[in-house]
Design a protein around this motif. Structure first.
Motif, PDB file in Angstrom:
ATOM      1  N   GLY A   1     -27.873 -26.514 -25.970  1.00  0.00           N
ATOM      2  CA  GLY A   1     -27.874 -27.411 -24.947  1.00  0.00           C
ATOM      3  C   GLY A   1     -26.789 -27.234 -24.052  1.00  0.00           C
ATOM      4  N   PHE A   2     -27.018 -27.501 -22.710  1.00  0.00           N
ATOM      5  CA  PHE A   2     -26.360 -27.157 -21.465  1.00  0.00           C
ATOM      6  C   PHE A   2     -25.815 -28.359 -20.708  1.00  0.00           C
ATOM      7  N   SER A   3     -24.683 -28.797 -20.321  1.00  0.00           N
ATOM      8  CA  SER A   3     -24.327 -29.524 -19.345  1.00  0.00           C
ATOM      9  C   SER A   3     -23.536 -28.846 -18.347  1.00  0.00           C
ATOM     10  N   ILE A   4     -24.413 -28.498 -17.210  1.00  0.00           N
ATOM     11  CA  ILE A   4     -23.636 -27.825 -16.123  1.00  0.00           C
ATOM     12  C   ILE A   4     -23.336 -28.763 -15.163  1.00  0.00           C
ATOM     13  N   PHE A   5     -21.859 -28.968 -15.025  1.00  0.00           N
ATOM     14  CA  PHE A   5     -21.432 -30.032 -14.065  1.00  0.00           C
ATOM     15  C   PHE A   5     -21.098 -29.611 -12.780  1.00  0.00           C
ATOM     16  N   ALA A   6     -21.564 -30.510 -11.682  1.00  0.00           N
ATOM     17  CA  ALA A   6     -21.759 -30.283 -10.526  1.00  0.00           C
ATOM     18  C   ALA A   6     -20.635 -29.438  -9.873  1.00  0.00           C
ATOM     19  N   GLY A   7     -19.406 -29.588 -10.223  1.00  0.00           N
ATOM     20  CA  GLY A   7     -18.253 -28.941  -9.786  1.00  0.00           C
ATOM     21  C   GLY A   7     -17.692 -27.677 -10.248  1.00  0.00           C
ATOM     22  N   ASP A   8     -18.763 -27.358 -11.372  1.00  0.00           N
ATOM     23  CA  ASP A   8     -18.171 -26.096 -12.001  1.00  0.00           C
ATOM     24  C   ASP A   8     -18.348 -24.718 -11.183  1.00  0.00           C
ATOM     25  N   ILE A   9     -17.939 -23.769 -11.459  1.00  0.00           N
ATOM     26  CA  ILE A   9     -17.960 -22.509 -11.049  1.00  0.00           C
ATOM     27  C   ILE A   9     -19.367 -21.634 -11.474  1.00  0.00           C
ATOM     28  N   VAL A  10     -19.712 -20.801 -10.516  1.00  0.00           N
ATOM     29  CA  VAL A  10     -20.909 -19.982 -10.853  1.00  0.00           C
ATOM     30  C   VAL A  10     -21.956 -20.341 -11.863  1.00  0.00           C
ATOM     31  N   ARG A  11     -22.662 -21.601 -11.524  1.00  0.00           N
ATOM     32  CA  ARG A  11     -23.538 -22.368 -12.328  1.00  0.00           C
ATOM     33  C   ARG A  11     -24.662 -21.514 -12.761  1.00  0.00           C
ATOM     34  N   PRO A  12     -24.982 -21.422 -13.845  1.00  0.00           N
ATOM     35  CA  PRO A  12     -26.404 -20.673 -14.253  1.00  0.00           C
ATOM     36  C   PRO A  12     -27.603 -21.164 -13.984  1.00  0.00           C
ATOM     37  N   PRO A  13     -28.738 -20.576 -13.500  1.00  0.00           N
ATOM     38  CA  PRO A  13     -29.908 -21.389 -13.538  1.00  0.00           C
ATOM     39  C   PRO A  13     -30.690 -21.531 -14.889  1.00  0.00           C
ATOM     40  N   ARG A  14     -31.397 -22.377 -14.904  1.00  0.00           N
ATOM     41  CA  ARG A  14     -32.351 -22.786 -16.089  1.00  0.00           C
ATOM     42  C   ARG A  14     -32.890 -21.473 -16.694  1.00  0.00           C
ATOM     43  N   ALA A  15     -33.755 -20.413 -15.858  1.00  0.00           N
ATOM     44  CA  ALA A  15     -34.131 -19.429 -16.315  1.00  0.00           C
ATOM     45  C   ALA A  15     -33.306 -18.438 -17.245  1.00  0.00           C
ATOM     46  N   TRP A  16     -32.212 -18.408 -16.764  1.00  0.00           N
ATOM     47  CA  TRP A  16     -30.999 -17.731 -17.576  1.00  0.00           C
ATOM     48  C   TRP A  16     -30.867 -18.015 -18.993  1.00  0.00           C
ATOM     49  N   LEU A  17     -30.651 -19.440 -18.820  1.00  0.00           N
ATOM     50  CA  LEU A  17     -30.407 -20.361 -20.271  1.00  0.00           C
ATOM     51  C   LEU A  17     -31.422 -20.054 -21.109  1.00  0.00           C
ATOM     52  N   GLU A  18     -32.559 -20.264 -20.592  1.00  0.00           N
ATOM     53  CA  GLU A  18     -33.850 -20.061 -21.582  1.00  0.00           C
ATOM     54  C   GLU A  18     -34.155 -18.556 -21.954  1.00  0.00           C
ATOM     55  N   ARG A  19     -33.485 -17.636 -21.330  1.00  0.00           N
ATOM     56  CA  ARG A  19     -33.789 -16.268 -21.709  1.00  0.00           C
ATOM     57  C   ARG A  19     -32.774 -15.754 -22.573  1.00  0.00           C
ATOM     58  N   THR A  20     -31.549 -16.611 -22.628  1.00  0.00           N
ATOM     59  CA  THR A  20     -30.517 -16.238 -23.586  1.00  0.00           C
ATOM     60  C   THR A  20     -30.333 -17.040 -24.748  1.00  0.00           C
ATOM     61  N   THR A  21     -30.777 -18.128 -24.747  1.00  0.00           N
ATOM     62  CA  THR A  21     -30.905 -19.107 -25.725  1.00  0.00           C
ATOM     63  C   THR A  21     -32.212 -19.777 -26.008  1.00  0.00           C
ATOM     64  N   ASN A  22     -32.025 -20.478 -27.206  1.00  0.00           N
ATOM     65  CA  ASN A  22     -33.134 -21.442 -27.602  1.00  0.00           C
ATOM     66  C   ASN A  22     -32.837 -22.777 -26.985  1.00  0.00           C
ATOM     67  N   MET A  23     -33.061 -22.894 -25.486  1.00  0.00           N
ATOM     68  CA  MET A  23     -32.449 -23.909 -24.940  1.00  0.00           C
ATOM     69  C   MET A  23     -33.406 -24.995 -25.035  1.00  0.00           C
ATOM     70  N   VAL A  24     -32.870 -26.272 -25.750  1.00  0.00           N
ATOM     71  CA  VAL A  24     -33.843 -27.394 -25.814  1.00  0.00           C
ATOM     72  C   VAL A  24     -33.280 -28.631 -24.945  1.00  0.00           C
ATOM     73  N   ARG A  25     -32.151 -28.285 -24.108  1.00  0.00           N
ATOM     74  CA  ARG A  25     -31.764 -29.495 -23.207  1.00  0.00           C
ATOM     75  C   ARG A  25     -30.882 -28.845 -22.143  1.00  0.00           C
ATOM     76  N   MET A  26     -31.051 -29.399 -21.103  1.00  0.00           N
ATOM     77  CA  MET A  26     -30.263 -28.804 -19.863  1.00  0.00           C
ATOM     78  C   MET A  26     -30.001 -30.213 -18.965  1.00  0.00           C
ATOM     79  N   THR A  27     -28.762 -30.533 -18.522  1.00  0.00           N
ATOM     80  CA  THR A  27     -28.595 -31.571 -17.631  1.00  0.00           C
ATOM     81  C   THR A  27     -27.653 -30.889 -16.723  1.00  0.00           C
TER      82      THR A  27
END
Length: 388
Positions: free
Chosen positions: A329-355
């Protein structure tokens, strides 16, 4: 708790160390700066002067140290090193308790999670469901905070993940969750990769720097745009990382000798990476900033912490490109640096949740502890029974 865990105080420091620090701060030899440079060339001269004056004249380290001492802190020998960690158990749980190991990044230590620990161990006292209680373990990585510094080659994230798996065994946890950000995101990823039989799920606040060994034509437009943004960010903001990877020892001489120099090195990152709109004190008070920096100063760990970058830089690309199959799971906070797109997280992990929480930056657990705690509660809720 195992008998070879040392429960003695880990925070005591002689008064003369604080006195010597103040003497050095008052004797700082300040550089010049172009008129109106602000933060454009690095740390702002006037703002650092203000912080250093507060550090030398007003900052109450014993009070801050006493606050940190209220956390249940221990040391244990692992891999030939003394590892300092917080072990806070769930308070009045109303169901299965999930053990959770939280991994910090740079430039920080267990300090990163000091605000969020009570929210995770005692959710019922903070307006949340008592059934979401965790047993929380927060180790200082080797060469950070109160953990020992490796005397030989620095440890990379793979090796640190192995130590954390051993630590959880020592504490009696067969299965557990893992979470982290920055370098701690990489360590949590490695826990999921190398210990999938023990890690029930992995939560991260970033996707790490992109390593792709396949055909670039297979990348989505969003992934390509993100990688270009990462490269641009590295070109303008990544000088610190290049030094850490290649010549950390050179920088360590000055940073370990000058508390003002150390403050400049760290506060610039706290400002640039937090969701503060350019005003670092929107995310951290002066005392919070100085508590983090003082931990580095009194333990003399700025050099050893930077050397972990050189160790991680030597990890083969094939290792970095492995896909995490443990639920992620990923929590991509609004003010973080170089925020990854959903497609990359799905490519590199068994992503079951992203917020995408609407506020908070790279240090989300410290900047927005309530939001971060709720992100962890929500993500790990389906995996509690797996660790029982």
């Amino acid at each position: 708790m195992s008998s070879h865990i040392d429960e003695r105080s880990t925070q005591d420091r002689p008064d003369d160390a604080v006195y010597a620090q103040r003497t050095r701060l008052r004797a700082t030899r300040w550089p010049d700066a172009p008129e109106d440079a602000g933060w454009s060339l690095g740390t702002d001269l006037d703002q650092l002067r203000d912080l250093v004056v507060h550090w030398a004249e007003s900052f109450d380290w014993p009070a801050q140290e006493a606050a940190l001492a209220r956390l249940p802190r221990f040391r244990v020998p692992l891999g030939g090193l003394g590892i300092h960690f917080v072990h806070a158990k769930a308070v009045a749980p109303a169901g299965p308790v999930l053990p959770l190991v939280l991994s910090h990044g740079w430039p920080d230590s267990f300090w990163r999670y000091s605000k969020v620990i009570p929210l995770l161990t005692d959710p019922g006292a903070h307006g949340a469901d008592p059934a979401d209680a965790f047993d929380v373990v927060v180790p200082d990585m080797p060469g950070f905070g109160y953990s020992d510094r490796p005397v030989g080659r620095p440890l990379d994230s793979i090796a640190v993940a192995g130590l954390w798996a051993e630590l959880m065994t020592v504490l009696g946890y067969e299965r557990f969750g893992a979470a982290g950000g920055d370098v701690g995101s990489h360590v949590s990823r490695c826990l999921g990769l190398d210990h999938p039989d023990r890690v029930v799920a992995v939560h991260r606040t970033d996707g790490g720097l992109p390593v792709f060994t396949g055909d670039p034509a297979d990348l989505t437009p969003e992934e390509r745009t993100w990688m270009e943004a990462v490269a641009a960010w590295s070109g303008t903001e990544g000088a610190y990382a290049a030094i850490h990877r290649t010549k950390p020892q050179t920088a360590a001489f000055g940073l370990n000798d000058s508390p003002a120099g150390l403050a400049a090195w760290i506060v610039e990152k706290l400002r640039a990476w937090s969701d503060c709109g350019g005003d670092v004190e929107r995310s951290f008070t002066k005392d919070e900033i100085l508590t983090n920096i003082t931990l580095y100063w009194l333990t003399g760990t700025i050099g050893s912490s930077m050397r972990m970058y050189s160790a991680n830089a030597a990890i083969p690309p094939a290792q970095l490109a492995r896909r995490v199959e443990v639920p992620s799971g990923f929590s991509i906070f609004a003010g973080d640096i170089v925020r990854p797109p959903r497609a990359w997280l799905e490519r590199t992990t068994n992503m079951v949740r992203m917020t995408e929480p609407p506020r908070g930056g790279h240090f989300a657990a410290f900047e927005e502890p309530e939001i971060y705690a709720e992100e962890l509660r929500a993500f790990f809720r389906p995996y509690r029974a797996a660790a029982a």
